[in-house]
Scaffold this motif. Structure first.
Motif, PDB file in Angstrom:
ATOM      1  N   TYR A 121      41.610   8.134  11.590  1.00 53.24           N
ATOM      2  CA  TYR A 121      40.340   8.699  11.139  1.00 53.24           C
ATOM      3  C   TYR A 121      40.577  10.076  10.520  1.00 53.24           C
ATOM      4  CZ  TYR A 121      38.366   5.009  14.039  1.00 53.24           C
ATOM      5  OH  TYR A 121      38.047   3.787  14.588  1.00 53.24           O
ATOM      6  N   ASP A 122      39.688  10.458   9.636  1.00 54.74           N
ATOM      7  CA  ASP A 122      39.752  11.795   9.055  1.00 54.74           C
ATOM      8  C   ASP A 122      39.029  12.807   9.928  1.00 54.74           C
ATOM      9  OD1 ASP A 122      41.032  11.161   6.377  1.00 54.74           O
ATOM     10  OD2 ASP A 122      39.313   9.813   6.339  1.00 54.74           O
ATOM     11  N   ASP A 157      40.499  25.742  14.242  1.00 55.79           N
ATOM     12  CA  ASP A 157      39.225  25.277  13.697  1.00 55.79           C
ATOM     13  C   ASP A 157      39.045  23.771  13.873  1.00 55.79           C
ATOM     14  OD1 ASP A 157      36.736  25.862  12.603  1.00 55.79           O
ATOM     15  OD2 ASP A 157      37.385  25.423  10.557  1.00 55.79           O
ATOM     16  N   GLY A 158      39.656  23.229  14.938  1.00 54.55           N
ATOM     17  CA  GLY A 158      39.479  21.819  15.262  1.00 54.55           C
ATOM     18  C   GLY A 158      40.502  20.878  14.661  1.00 54.55           C
ATOM     19  N   ALA A 159      41.370  21.360  13.794  1.00 52.38           N
ATOM     20  CA  ALA A 159      42.323  20.484  13.116  1.00 52.38           C
ATOM     21  C   ALA A 159      43.602  20.320  13.924  1.00 52.38           C
ATOM     22  CB  ALA A 159      42.654  21.030  11.738  1.00 52.38           C
ATOM     23  N   VAL A 160      44.133  19.090  13.909  1.00 52.29           N
ATOM     24  CA  VAL A 160      45.451  18.800  14.488  1.00 52.29           C
ATOM     25  C   VAL A 160      46.249  17.990  13.477  1.00 52.29           C
ATOM     26  CG1 VAL A 160      44.809  18.897  16.939  1.00 52.29           C
ATOM     27  CG2 VAL A 160      44.498  16.772  15.667  1.00 52.29           C
ATOM     28  N   ILE A 161      47.569  18.148  13.540  1.00 54.59           N
ATOM     29  CA  ILE A 161      48.467  17.378  12.674  1.00 54.59           C
ATOM     30  C   ILE A 161      49.428  16.606  13.563  1.00 54.59           C
ATOM     31  CG2 ILE A 161      50.352  17.513  11.006  1.00 54.59           C
ATOM     32  CD1 ILE A 161      49.005  19.828   9.693  1.00 54.59           C
ATOM     33  N   ALA A 162      49.549  15.314  13.291  1.00 52.62           N
ATOM     34  CA  ALA A 162      50.513  14.463  14.004  1.00 52.62           C
ATOM     35  C   ALA A 162      50.797  13.248  13.140  1.00 52.62           C
ATOM     36  CB  ALA A 162      49.965  14.033  15.359  1.00 52.62           C
ATOM     37  N   GLY A 163      52.038  12.796  13.161  1.00 51.63           N
ATOM     38  CA  GLY A 163      52.403  11.607  12.402  1.00 51.63           C
ATOM     39  C   GLY A 163      52.132  11.723  10.915  1.00 51.63           C
ATOM     40  N   GLY A 164      52.197  12.927  10.383  1.00 53.55           N
ATOM     41  CA  GLY A 164      51.969  13.117   8.959  1.00 53.55           C
ATOM     42  C   GLY A 164      50.521  13.150   8.550  1.00 53.55           C
ATOM     43  N   ARG A 165      49.592  13.173   9.522  1.00 55.40           N
ATOM     44  CA  ARG A 165      48.165  13.208   9.196  1.00 55.40           C
ATOM     45  C   ARG A 165      47.501  14.429   9.801  1.00 55.40           C
ATOM     46  NH1 ARG A 165      45.017   9.316   7.297  1.00 55.40           N
ATOM     47  NH2 ARG A 165      43.312  10.064   8.607  1.00 55.40           N
ATOM     48  N   GLU A 166      46.571  14.974   9.060  1.00 54.63           N
ATOM     49  CA  GLU A 166      45.740  16.050   9.583  1.00 54.63           C
ATOM     50  C   GLU A 166      44.360  15.493   9.901  1.00 54.63           C
ATOM     51  OE1 GLU A 166      43.636  20.184   8.096  1.00 54.63           O
ATOM     52  OE2 GLU A 166      45.629  19.685   7.318  1.00 54.63           O
ATOM     53  N   VAL A 167      43.919  15.673  11.135  1.00 54.62           N
ATOM     54  CA  VAL A 167      42.648  15.124  11.601  1.00 54.62           C
ATOM     55  C   VAL A 167      41.783  16.260  12.123  1.00 54.62           C
ATOM     56  CG1 VAL A 167      41.569  13.544  13.256  1.00 54.62           C
ATOM     57  CG2 VAL A 167      43.745  12.930  12.178  1.00 54.62           C
ATOM     58  N   LEU A 168      40.517  16.205  11.776  1.00 55.17           N
ATOM     59  CA  LEU A 168      39.564  17.194  12.262  1.00 55.17           C
ATOM     60  C   LEU A 168      38.899  16.647  13.523  1.00 55.17           C
ATOM     61  CD1 LEU A 168      38.532  19.978  11.309  1.00 55.17           C
ATOM     62  CD2 LEU A 168      36.594  18.772  10.273  1.00 55.17           C
ATOM     63  N   ALA A 169      39.086  17.315  14.654  1.00 54.04           N
ATOM     64  CA  ALA A 169      38.530  16.882  15.934  1.00 54.04           C
ATOM     65  C   ALA A 169      37.603  17.967  16.469  1.00 54.04           C
ATOM     66  CB  ALA A 169      39.644  16.598  16.940  1.00 54.04           C
ATOM     67  N   ARG A 170      36.304  17.727  16.383  1.00 51.68           N
ATOM     68  CA  ARG A 170      35.322  18.747  16.729  1.00 51.68           C
ATOM     69  C   ARG A 170      34.199  18.171  17.591  1.00 51.68           C
ATOM     70  NH1 ARG A 170      34.406  21.682  10.807  1.00 51.68           N
ATOM     71  NH2 ARG A 170      36.260  23.029  10.863  1.00 51.68           N
ATOM     72  N   ALA A 171      33.437  19.084  18.171  1.00 54.77           N
ATOM     73  CA  ALA A 171      32.245  18.704  18.927  1.00 54.77           C
ATOM     74  C   ALA A 171      31.046  18.684  17.989  1.00 54.77           C
ATOM     75  CB  ALA A 171      32.001  19.694  20.070  1.00 54.77           C
ATOM     76  N   TYR A 172      30.285  17.587  18.077  1.00 57.71           N
ATOM     77  CA  TYR A 172      29.028  17.435  17.348  1.00 57.71           C
ATOM     78  C   TYR A 172      27.994  16.919  18.351  1.00 57.71           C
ATOM     79  CZ  TYR A 172      32.353  17.223  13.397  1.00 57.71           C
ATOM     80  OH  TYR A 172      33.373  17.475  12.499  1.00 57.71           O
ATOM     81  N   PRO A 173      27.343  17.792  19.077  1.00 58.92           N
ATOM     82  CA  PRO A 173      26.411  17.326  20.116  1.00 58.92           C
ATOM     83  C   PRO A 173      25.269  16.516  19.508  1.00 58.92           C
ATOM     84  CG  PRO A 173      26.865  19.685  20.326  1.00 58.92           C
ATOM     85  CD  PRO A 173      27.408  19.263  19.004  1.00 58.92           C
ATOM     86  N   ILE A 174      25.087  15.319  19.990  1.00 56.34           N
ATOM     87  CA  ILE A 174      24.059  14.442  19.430  1.00 56.34           C
ATOM     88  C   ILE A 174      22.671  14.919  19.845  1.00 56.34           C
ATOM     89  CG2 ILE A 174      24.063  12.798  21.362  1.00 56.34           C
ATOM     90  CD1 ILE A 174      23.802  10.555  19.294  1.00 56.34           C
ATOM     91  N   GLY A 175      21.729  14.806  18.929  1.00 59.67           N
ATOM     92  CA  GLY A 175      20.361  15.208  19.218  1.00 59.67           C
ATOM     93  C   GLY A 175      19.406  14.045  19.133  1.00 59.67           C
ATOM     94  N   ILE A 176      18.122  14.337  19.322  1.00 59.59           N
ATOM     95  CA  ILE A 176      17.067  13.353  19.164  1.00 59.59           C
ATOM     96  C   ILE A 176      16.067  13.892  18.135  1.00 59.59           C
ATOM     97  CG2 ILE A 176      17.306  12.545  21.544  1.00 59.59           C
ATOM     98  CD1 ILE A 176      14.671  14.090  22.157  1.00 59.59           C
ATOM     99  N   ASP A 177      15.166  13.056  17.717  1.00 58.97           N
ATOM    100  CA  ASP A 177      14.025  13.503  16.923  1.00 58.97           C
ATOM    101  C   ASP A 177      13.008  14.051  17.911  1.00 58.97           C
ATOM    102  OD1 ASP A 177      11.845  13.917  15.336  1.00 58.97           O
ATOM    103  OD2 ASP A 177      11.600  11.819  14.720  1.00 58.97           O
ATOM    104  N   ALA A 178      13.185  15.310  18.293  1.00 55.79           N
ATOM    105  CA  ALA A 178      12.377  15.880  19.371  1.00 55.79           C
ATOM    106  C   ALA A 178      10.892  15.919  19.019  1.00 55.79           C
ATOM    107  CB  ALA A 178      12.873  17.288  19.702  1.00 55.79           C
ATOM    108  N   GLU A 179      10.581  16.307  17.803  1.00 54.38           N
ATOM    109  CA  GLU A 179       9.175  16.371  17.416  1.00 54.38           C
ATOM    110  C   GLU A 179       8.569  14.976  17.367  1.00 54.38           C
ATOM    111  OE1 GLU A 179       9.873  18.530  13.823  1.00 54.38           O
ATOM    112  OE2 GLU A 179       9.220  20.427  14.705  1.00 54.38           O
ATOM    113  N   GLY A 180       9.355  14.005  16.911  1.00 58.79           N
ATOM    114  CA  GLY A 180       8.882  12.625  16.902  1.00 58.79           C
ATOM    115  C   GLY A 180       8.646  12.102  18.308  1.00 58.79           C
ATOM    116  N   PHE A 181       9.548  12.431  19.233  1.00 59.29           N
ATOM    117  CA  PHE A 181       9.372  11.968  20.607  1.00 59.29           C
ATOM    118  C   PHE A 181       8.178  12.662  21.258  1.00 59.29           C
ATOM    119  CE2 PHE A 181      10.241  11.213  25.078  1.00 59.29           C
ATOM    120  CZ  PHE A 181      10.659   9.895  25.057  1.00 59.29           C
ATOM    121  N   ALA A 182       7.942  13.930  20.903  1.00 60.78           N
ATOM    122  CA  ALA A 182       6.758  14.628  21.410  1.00 60.78           C
ATOM    123  C   ALA A 182       5.488  13.918  20.968  1.00 60.78           C
ATOM    124  CB  ALA A 182       6.767  16.083  20.935  1.00 60.78           C
TER     125      ALA A 182
END
Length: 451
Positions: free
Chosen positions: A168-169, A197-222
Motif C-alpha cells: 500500500y502507499d 512524518d509517518g513515513a517508513v521505508i522497507a523492501g525498496g518501498r516508502e509507505v506513509l503510516a499515519r493516524a486518521y481517527p474516523i468520525g461520524i456525521d455528528a450533525e446528521g446523527f443529532a
C-alpha cells in the motif's frame, strides 16, 4: 453494503464518505453459494455509488472469515493471544479469498482510480493487486487496533503479513499508538527505516503510516435524535423510568468490549453507593455476533448469568437494575435511547475507535446533556478527553466514574458536552475520508511490490 438503518459505525462512515465522492464499493455480498467468488457479480447503483458484490463458498467462509480473520487475526489484534487459534488451513483460505477477490476487482479498475481497502480481512489485498500489475495508488485503513510488535510477533506469519501491507502507499490507523506500533514493527522486525512524518521505508518501498481517527456525521446523527421514531423511543424510556435515571451501553457481544467487567462495575456502583438502588438502571444493548465462534457464545452465557444474579440480588417490585437486550436497533431508535440516558458506558478492553461514544454525544440535548464514561483503551479516548476516562479492568474506577457522572452539576455537563460535540462535528466522517484520500493522491505512486 449493509442497510444503513441498522449498519455498524464502520459501514455508516464509509457510506457517508463514498456518497460525497462517488465510486465503486466492492466486497463480499454476505451470502454463501456453491459458485462463491467465481459466480455472478451482484451490481446495484444507489446515488453515485455502484455496489459490486460477490459470494463466498462455504469453505471460503469457514476458513477466511470465521477461521483466520476471526479466530486468529481478531484476537491477536485485540491483544488476546490466549484466545487465538492458528491453523494453516485457515491461513491458506485467507490468502485464497484475498487472491480471488483481487482477481475479480482487477478488470473493473481504470487507470486513474484511487483504491481504498478496508480492515483486517484484507491485509494482503493490495499485494495481490500489485502482483497482477496494478499500479494505481492504493490505501489501506484498519478499523480495529494494531498491537505492539511484541504482541503481533506471536502471530505465525506476522512478518509476511506486514511485508504485504507495504504494497500500500498509505496505511491508516485509528490512533497514533496504532500507527506507531506498525512503524515500530517495520523497523524492529523487518529492518525498515523510519523517515519521519509517518513515513517508513522497507523492501525498496516508502509507505506513509499515519493516524486518521474516523468520525461520524455528528450533525446528521443529532438530527436523527429528533425524528419521530427517536422521539417515541425517548418518550417510552422516560415513561418507564418515571423519574429514575438510565445508564446505557451499546456493544456487539464480543470479548473485546468488556461487557462482563461492565456488569461487575455496575454491581460495584450499587454496593458502594447504595443511594442508586431503586433509582438507576443499566440498559445494555448487545446484538449477537459470530455465534459460530465458541468464545462469543460463552460471553453471552456469562452476561445472562451476571445480569440474572445482579437482578436477583438488588431488584425491587418497581425496579430492575440491569436490562440486557440481545438484539439490534435502528440508528434512529438508538439516537432516541441515547437521548434518554443520563450516562453512557463505553468501556471496551481494547477498541480501534468506538463510534458509540461519538453517537451518544451527538444525540444529547444541549440544555441537559448526559455524561460519557469512556475506556482509556478505546481509540476514541485520544480525541475525547472531556469524557470521564476509566480503566475498564477496575470495577472500582468505573463505579466511581459512574457516580461522578450521576452527580455531575448541570453546568459541568454542558461544558464537557459542548467541547466534545464541537470536536466531533469538526472531525466528521468527511474530514476523515478527505485526509486519507488527500495523502493517497500526494503519496501514491504505484511503486513496485515488495517481495
Amino acid at each position: 453494503m449493509k442497510d444503513t438503518g441498522k449498519a455498524g459505525g464502520l459501514a455508516v462512515a464509509l457510506v457517508d464518505a463514498l456518497r460525497e465522492t462517488g465510486g465503486l464499493w466492492f466486497g463480499w455480498s454476505g451470502d454463501v453459494s456453491q459458485e462463491g467468488s467465481f459466480g455472478s457479480m451482484k451490481l446495484d447503483t444507489v446515488r453515485r455509488v455502484t455496489m459490486a458484490r460477490i459470494d463466498m463458498t462455504s469453505a471460503d467462509y469457514d476458513e477466511f472469515y470465521a477461521g483466520h480473520a476471526n479466530r486468529a487475526l481478531w484476537p491477536v489484534l485485540h491483544y488476546r493471544l490466549d484466545l487465538a487459534v492458528f491453523d494453516r488451513r485457515y491461513e491458506e483460505g485467507y490468502r485464497r479469498v484475498n487472491e480471488r477477490f483481487a482477481a475479480r476487482l482487477r478488470p473493473m479498475l481504470k487507470p486513474d482510480d484511487l483504491i481504498w481497502v478496508h480492515d483486517y480481512h484484507f491485509f494482503p489485498f493490495g499485494a495481490e493487486l500489485r502482483s497482477m500489475g496494478v499500479e494505481n495508488p492504493i490505501a489501506f485503513f484498519l478499523h480495529i487496533p494494531f498491537p505492539a510488535p511484541e504482541i503481533l510477533a506471536g502471530l505465525p506469519g506476522a512478518e509476511g503479513l506486514v511485508r504485504a501491507m507495504l504494497a500500500y502507499d498509505v496505511v491508516g490507523f485509528q490512533t497514533e499508538r496504532d500507527a506507531d506500533n506498525f512503524r515500530r514493527f517495520v523497523v524492529t522486525e523487518i529492518g525498515g527505516t523510519e523517515m519521519g512524518d509517518g513515513a517508513v521505508i522497507a523492501g525498496g518501498r516508502e509507505v506513509l503510516a499515519r493516524a486518521y481517527p474516523i468520525g461520524i456525521d455528528a450533525e446528521g446523527f443529532a438530527r436523527q435524535a429528533v425524528t419521530p421514531d427517536a422521539r417515541r423511543h425517548t418518550a417510552r424510556i422516560e415513561r418507564q423510568m418515571a423519574g429514575k435515571r438510565q445508564i446505557v451501553g451499546v456493544d456487539r457481544i464480543d470479548y473485546s468490549k468488556g461487557l462482563p467487567e461492565r456488569f461487575r462495575a455496575f454491581e460495584r456502583l450499587l454496593e458502594d453507593y447504595p443511594e442508586n438502588r431503586g433509582t438507576v438502571s443499566l440498559m445494555q444493548i448487545a446484538p449477537p455476533s459470530r455465534s459460530e465462534v465458541d468464545a462469543y457464545a460463552e460471553i453471552r452465557r456469562e452476561l445472562e448469568g451476571l445480569s440474572g444474579r445482579i437482578n436477583g440480588r438488588f431488584a425491587d417490585l418497581d425496579w430492575v437494575p440491569i436490562r440486557l437486550l440481545v438484539r439490534s436497533f435502528t440508528r434512529r431508535a438508538l439516537a432516541g435511547i441515547y437521548r434518554a440516558s443520563r450516562a453512557c458506558l463505553v468501556t471496551p478492553l481494547r477498541d480501534g475507535m468506538n463510534l458509540v461514544a461519538k453517537e451518544y454525544v451527538a444525540a444529547q440535548r444541549a440544555e441537559d446533556p448526559g455524561v460519557l464514561v469512556l475506556s482509556r483503551f478505546a481509540g476514541a479516548a485520544e480525541r475525547m478527553p472531556e469524557a470521564l476516562i476509566v480503566n475498564p479492568h477496575s470495577p472500582e474506577a468505573v463505579a466511581n466514574a459512574l457516580q461522578t457522572a450521576l452527580a455531575m452539576p448541570l453546568d459541568e455537563r454542558r461544558q464537557r458536552w459542548q467541547e466534545l460535540y464541537q470536536r466531533i462535528c469538526d472531525e466528521n466522517a468527511s474530514v476523515w475520508a478527505k485526509a486519507v484520500l488527500d495523502d493517497l493522491r500526494s503519496h501514491g505512486r504505484g511503486q513496485a511490490s515488495v517481495s
